[in-house]
Design a protein around this motif. Structure first.
Motif, PDB file in Angstrom:
ATOM      1  N   SER A   1     126.248 -34.829 -25.556  1.00 44.01           N
ATOM      2  CA  SER A   1     125.429 -35.097 -24.357  1.00 44.01           C
ATOM      3  C   SER A   1     126.305 -35.293 -23.131  1.00 44.01           C
ATOM      4  CB  SER A   1     124.574 -36.354 -24.565  1.00 44.01           C
ATOM      5  OG  SER A   1     123.740 -36.204 -25.682  1.00 44.01           O
TER       6      SER A   1
ATOM      7  N   ASN B   1     113.903 -47.994 -29.465  1.00 44.47           N
ATOM      8  CA  ASN B   1     113.697 -47.010 -28.395  1.00 44.47           C
ATOM      9  C   ASN B   1     112.705 -47.538 -27.350  1.00 44.47           C
ATOM     10  OD1 ASN B   1     115.248 -45.537 -30.144  1.00 44.47           O
ATOM     11  ND2 ASN B   1     113.733 -43.949 -30.552  1.00 44.47           N
TER      12      ASN B   1
ATOM     13  N   GLY C   1     114.310 -41.581 -26.680  1.00 46.92           N
ATOM     14  CA  GLY C   1     113.876 -41.149 -28.005  1.00 46.92           C
ATOM     15  C   GLY C   1     112.382 -41.315 -28.210  1.00 46.92           C
TER      16      GLY C   1
ATOM     17  N   GLN D   1     126.389 -36.545 -31.247  1.00 44.11           N
ATOM     18  CA  GLN D   1     125.360 -36.101 -30.301  1.00 44.11           C
ATOM     19  C   GLN D   1     125.510 -36.788 -28.943  1.00 44.11           C
ATOM     20  OE1 GLN D   1     121.986 -34.496 -33.375  1.00 44.11           O
ATOM     21  NE2 GLN D   1     121.737 -36.588 -32.680  1.00 44.11           N
ATOM     22  N   HIS D   2     125.988 -38.011 -29.011  1.00 42.52           N
ATOM     23  CA  HIS D   2     126.263 -38.737 -27.762  1.00 42.52           C
ATOM     24  C   HIS D   2     127.389 -38.020 -27.007  1.00 42.52           C
ATOM     25  CE1 HIS D   2     126.537 -43.063 -25.949  1.00 42.52           C
ATOM     26  NE2 HIS D   2     126.529 -42.149 -25.016  1.00 42.52           N
TER      27      HIS D   2
HETATM   28  N1  3HC Z   1     117.304 -35.841 -26.689  1.00 41.26           N
HETATM   29  C1  3HC Z   1     117.646 -35.193 -27.821  1.00 41.26           C
HETATM   30  N2  3HC Z   1     117.420 -35.668 -29.059  1.00 41.26           N
HETATM   31  C2  3HC Z   1     116.821 -36.859 -29.147  1.00 41.26           C
HETATM   32  C3  3HC Z   1     116.451 -37.612 -28.029  1.00 41.26           C
HETATM   33  C4  3HC Z   1     116.709 -37.038 -26.748  1.00 41.26           C
HETATM   34  N3  3HC Z   1     116.367 -37.647 -25.631  1.00 41.26           N
HETATM   35  N4  3HC Z   1     115.894 -38.772 -28.449  1.00 41.26           N
HETATM   36  C5  3HC Z   1     115.914 -38.729 -29.794  1.00 41.26           C
HETATM   37  N5  3HC Z   1     116.454 -37.576 -30.207  1.00 41.26           N
HETATM   38  C6  3HC Z   1     116.582 -37.121 -31.580  1.00 41.26           C
HETATM   39  C7  3HC Z   1     117.487 -37.996 -32.413  1.00 41.26           C
HETATM   40  O1  3HC Z   1     118.839 -37.573 -32.309  1.00 41.26           O
HETATM   41  C8  3HC Z   1     116.915 -37.751 -33.807  1.00 41.26           C
HETATM   42  O2  3HC Z   1     117.323 -36.469 -34.241  1.00 41.26           O
HETATM   43  P1  3HC Z   1     118.415 -36.321 -35.401  1.00 41.26           P
HETATM   44  O3  3HC Z   1     117.949 -37.210 -36.541  1.00 41.26           O
HETATM   45  O4  3HC Z   1     118.408 -34.866 -35.728  1.00 41.26           O
HETATM   46  O5  3HC Z   1     119.710 -36.788 -34.817  1.00 41.26           O
HETATM   47  C9  3HC Z   1     115.411 -37.615 -33.537  1.00 41.26           C
HETATM   48  O6  3HC Z   1     115.299 -37.238 -32.160  1.00 41.26           O
HETATM   49  C10 3HC Z   1     114.635 -38.883 -33.822  1.00 41.26           C
HETATM   50  O7  3HC Z   1     115.046 -39.878 -32.917  1.00 41.26           O
HETATM   51  P2  3HC Z   1     115.473 -41.348 -33.428  1.00 41.26           P
HETATM   52  O8  3HC Z   1     115.027 -42.318 -32.421  1.00 41.26           O
HETATM   53  O9  3HC Z   1     115.009 -41.537 -34.845  1.00 41.26           O
HETATM   54  O10 3HC Z   1     117.053 -41.170 -33.443  1.00 41.26           O
HETATM   55  P3  3HC Z   1     118.160 -42.283 -33.089  1.00 41.26           P
HETATM   56  O11 3HC Z   1     117.946 -43.488 -33.913  1.00 41.26           O
HETATM   57  O12 3HC Z   1     119.459 -41.581 -33.161  1.00 41.26           O
HETATM   58  O13 3HC Z   1     117.834 -42.691 -31.568  1.00 41.26           O
HETATM   59  C11 3HC Z   1     118.904 -42.286 -29.443  1.00 41.26           C
HETATM   60  C12 3HC Z   1     117.974 -41.729 -30.528  1.00 41.26           C
HETATM   61  C13 3HC Z   1     118.200 -43.501 -28.810  1.00 41.26           C
HETATM   62  C14 3HC Z   1     119.167 -41.204 -28.405  1.00 41.26           C
HETATM   63  C15 3HC Z   1     120.212 -42.729 -30.128  1.00 41.26           C
HETATM   64  O14 3HC Z   1     120.737 -41.636 -30.838  1.00 41.26           O
HETATM   65  C16 3HC Z   1     121.259 -43.231 -29.162  1.00 41.26           C
HETATM   66  O15 3HC Z   1     121.160 -44.341 -28.675  1.00 41.26           O
HETATM   67  N6  3HC Z   1     122.297 -42.403 -28.901  1.00 41.26           N
HETATM   68  C17 3HC Z   1     123.413 -42.862 -28.079  1.00 41.26           C
HETATM   69  C18 3HC Z   1     123.100 -42.711 -26.610  1.00 41.26           C
HETATM   70  C19 3HC Z   1     122.955 -41.259 -26.219  1.00 41.26           C
HETATM   71  O16 3HC Z   1     123.200 -40.369 -26.950  1.00 41.26           O
HETATM   72  N7  3HC Z   1     122.526 -41.033 -24.994  1.00 41.26           N
HETATM   73  C20 3HC Z   1     122.336 -39.667 -24.557  1.00 41.26           C
HETATM   74  C21 3HC Z   1     122.578 -39.608 -23.128  1.00 41.26           C
HETATM   75  S1  3HC Z   1     124.293 -39.697 -22.775  1.00 41.26           S
HETATM   76  C22 3HC Z   1     124.227 -39.504 -21.138  1.00 41.26           C
HETATM   77  O17 3HC Z   1     123.210 -39.550 -20.556  1.00 41.26           O
HETATM   78  C23 3HC Z   1     125.523 -39.266 -20.433  1.00 41.26           C
HETATM   79  C24 3HC Z   1     125.495 -39.985 -19.134  1.00 41.26           C
HETATM   80  O18 3HC Z   1     126.848 -40.162 -18.750  1.00 41.26           O
HETATM   81  C25 3HC Z   1     124.796 -39.154 -18.109  1.00 41.26           C
END
Ligand code: 3HC
Length: 331
Positions: free
Chosen positions: A60, A238, A216, A56-57
């Motif tokens: 994104s 979070n 999140g 998912q990262h």
């Molecule tokens: N957008 C979409 N889904 C989200 C979200 C958001 N902002 N925040 C949370 N969710 C989802 C989670 O994926 C989870 O769904 P799933 O179980 O189906 O995967 C659900 O909501 C519950 O959230 P949780 O807090 O329990 O889930 P996590 O423990 O995975 O925490 C997170 C969520 C903090 C986003 C974590 O997954 C994380 O740190 N991910 C890595 C960082 C990331 O993905 N960042 C996204 C931005 S990347 C970006 O911005 C690119 C940059 O270059 C511009």
């Protein structure tokens, strides 16, 4: 650390005594800050949640290219166009590092991308908002990449080796993304017309709350956090990361001469943090369900890009197979 989580009523976590010998050995390794590598034994749940989070990262990063791609042909100068193109290319690279880190866990890149297109997995909700003005290019760099940096700097210490190493490389490039975004806004606020200054404030008003949602749901609503913290996939919760982001961003907002669309945002001396208003979680979950302003458009664009680029992948595959055959024949 792990024992504490169990004590604080983290119901779903097994105690060390309840674990199998491999699970216990694994947990003690994690607690001792030993990086877990692809070849090491790991609980299936650890592998699965890493595939979930890293894929998912990566999604994104790739979908995140689209809001900015919208402005490449309309950048106000060649310099700004070059900066924006460099940033977008970086994001593509971040997606590739992360898909590669995901593949070390045995996940298949095409399968995970198919799930993205089918809408069965997520990407960051922030990318479902439209970029309506040039000021949005500044705000996306400053707020969105700024939020991503807060998260990703901490993720450099994640327990899974390939993910941690991918983060170290990504964080170096993110800092440029955030700085160039803030510079766009600073220039507009210092040298821009009244209309351009209003454009900046409008952009911040539209992106402020969705940027906070990037961290999140609140900790008590996060189904994944406790286990991810126990496995040190997540090093901060979070809410902790969200608070860190707000505390570092408000002084930058004030330096710009702008405000946030939150009347409750104010420094709390006692807490040593900024207090802030209630996030609209209904909006957050609506966007996650696919009802954001741009969800459909983003996935459609990604599908068209994948279909349109199929011939390139096919040609590269045939070329690689022919080259390998030649090398085998020569050996
Ligand atoms: N957008 C979409 N889904 C989200 C979200 C958001 N902002 N925040 C949370 N969710 C989802 C989670 O994926 C989870 O769904 P799933 O179980 O189906 O995967 C659900 O909501 C519950 O959230 P949780 O807090 O329990 O889930 P996590 O423990 O995975 O925490 C997170 C969520 C903090 C986003 C974590 O997954 C994380 O740190 N991910 C890595 C960082 C990331 O993905 N960042 C996204 C931005 S990347 C970006 O911005 C690119 C940059 O270059 C511009």
């Amino acid at each position: 650390m792990y024992a504490q989580l169990v004590e604080t009523g983290a119901k779903r976590l097994k105690t060390l005594e309840e674990m199998s010998p491999e699970e216990r050995e694994f947990q003690l390794k994690v607690d001792a800050e030993t990086k877990i590598e692809a070849k090491n034994w790991m609980p299936e749940g650890y592998r699965k949640t890493l595939v979930r989070q890293i894929s998912q990262h990566a999604h994104s990063e790739v979908v995140g290219m689209l809001p900015e791609g919208n402005w490449v042909t309309r950048a106000p100068s060649l310099k700004r166009k070059l900066q924006l193109m460099a940033k977008i290319q970086d994001e593509a690279g971040h997606g590739l590092y992360l898909y590669s880190a995901m593949e070390t866990l045995g996940a298949d890149r095409d399968e995970e991308i198919d799930k993205l297109h089918a809408g069965t997995v997520k990407y960051s909700s922030i990318f479902n908002y439209p970029t309506l003005s040039w000021a949005d290019m500044g705000t996306v760099g400053w707020l969105v990449d700024g939020a991503a940096i807060v998260n990703q700097v901490v993720l450099q210490r994640t327990s899974y080796g390939p993910y941690s190493r991918a983060m170290i490389r990504i964080c170096k490039e993110e800092s440029f993304h955030q700085r160039q975004g803030y510079q766009i806004l600073l220039d507009m606020m210092r040298e821009g017309t009244e209309e351009q200054k209003e454009m900046v404030q409008d952009s911040i008003n539209r992106f402020w709350w969705p940027s906070l949602m990037m961290f999140g749901p609140s900790d008590d609503q996060s189904p994944n956090s406790q286990q991810s913290m126990a496995w040190k996939i997540k090093r901060k919760s979070n809410d902790e990361l969200r608070q860190m982001f707000i505390d570092q961003t408000v002084p930058q907002l004030e330096f710009l001469g702008c405000t946030a669309p939150d009347p409750d945002l104010k420094w709390n001396e006692e807490r040593g943090h900024y207090d802030f208003g209630e996030i609209d979680w209904q909006e957050f979950y609506d966007v996650l369900k696919g009802n954001g302003p741009c969800n459909k458009e983003r996935i459609e664009t990604r599908k068209n890009a994948i279909d349109g680029g199929a011939w390139v992948r096919e040609a590269a595959k045939v070329y690689a197979e022919k080259k390998q055959q030649k090398q085998q024949n020569a050996a």
